[in-house]
Design an enzyme around this catalytic site. Sequence first.
Site, PDB file in Angstrom:
ATOM      1  N   HIS A   1       2.194  10.868  -4.634  1.00  0.00           N
ATOM      2  CA  HIS A   1       1.846  11.599  -3.501  1.00  0.00           C
ATOM      3  C   HIS A   1       2.858  13.129  -3.899  1.00  0.00           C
ATOM      4  CE1 HIS A   1       7.203  10.985  -5.002  1.00  0.00           C
ATOM      5  NE2 HIS A   1       5.915  10.807  -6.069  1.00  0.00           N
TER       6      HIS A   1
ATOM      7  N   CYS B 299       5.100  14.471   2.134  1.00  0.00           N
ATOM      8  CA  CYS B 299       3.905  13.187   1.671  1.00  0.00           C
ATOM      9  C   CYS B 299       3.633  12.891   2.498  1.00  0.00           C
ATOM     10  CB  CYS B 299       5.870  12.381   1.589  1.00  0.00           C
ATOM     11  SG  CYS B 299       6.650  11.773   3.360  1.00  0.00           S
TER      12      CYS B 299
ATOM     13  N   HIS C   9       8.956   7.696   3.511  1.00  0.00           N
ATOM     14  CA  HIS C   9       8.005   8.386   1.999  1.00  0.00           C
ATOM     15  C   HIS C   9       6.951   7.580   2.338  1.00  0.00           C
ATOM     16  CE1 HIS C   9       7.705  11.367  -0.411  1.00  0.00           C
ATOM     17  NE2 HIS C   9       7.024  10.458  -1.554  1.00  0.00           N
TER      18      HIS C   9
END
Length: 346
Positions: free
Chosen positions: A321, A261, A309
Amino acid sequence: MAAHRRSRQRPVGGTTARAAVTVVLAGTATAAGFDGAAHAAPRPAPEGADVDRLYREAEVATEKYNGTKERADSARERLRDLQDETARAQARLNRAREALGAVAAAQYRAGGLDPALRLMLSDDPDAYLDGAALAERAGSRHHAELGRVRAQLREIEKLRGAARVEVKTLTTRRAELGRHKRTITEKLSAARQALSRMSPEERAGITGGTSRAARSAGDTARDTVLSQAPNARAAQAVAYAHQKLGSPYVWGATGPDAFDCSGLVLAAYRSAGVSLPRTTYAQIDAGRRVSRSELLPGDLVFFYSGISHVGLYIGNGQMIHAPNPSAPVRVAPVDQMPFAGATRVV
């Protein structure tokens, strides 16, 4: 005999009756208890929730791994620089020693006699006095060379001490990397096992690619990003992320063909000439904080309380993402995960 038998009968309200009532009540209570326990027993968490938890835990470990690797790389670079500087200092020391040796040899050739005696024995006092002045200058140079040698020795010892510290730091970082890597591997292995126990329909909900509606929203954002993005760098970052849709998630990867990520947003802004930190918990401080209502394409959006994240906002409530190893880089709603904050890269 009948009277005798009747005399041995005990009244119903006696001890036997009380025991019977107790047994009945106990049995009733036990039955009620089992029935209550059946209703109160916690239901096992669905496999999907377990997979999500394992992936989150793996991602936390991944970000720790990324941060530790960054620090290990810095320690390795500092150690390399110290080794190069030590080699240069050693070369300077060698030159200083050679110069010192030349001065010492010249003094030895001069004989080491007392200066007054050499003056009396000299056939040419004027020449001797000139030589004495030269010797004095040579002596001064000798002291200067000694000073340089001592300084070089101190410098080398200092460099070697710093190098020893970096070696120790690097060893510690490597041990940390090993621990984080084992955690990641264990969590991902457990997630794969949980996925294998799920039905195809349940598994598709986790591993499925970008939906048609989400991709359409992403395409709309891509088409209008140049006018909506706060600057050209943000627009370029979003364009890069769109090009990487469908790329696999690989923990620790920063492209060009696979990403985790934080690696995805790092690579997206790297394509725009902007250097971001490696980890999510450092990236959130890499720009100006903005509220959710202020989001513009190119902003970094962060999730979970541990800032574990990150995604790249592309407008219309959507982001791009890298979710986890079971799903490729894709478009997803920002409200899909607990929102933790946003940053605009400036």
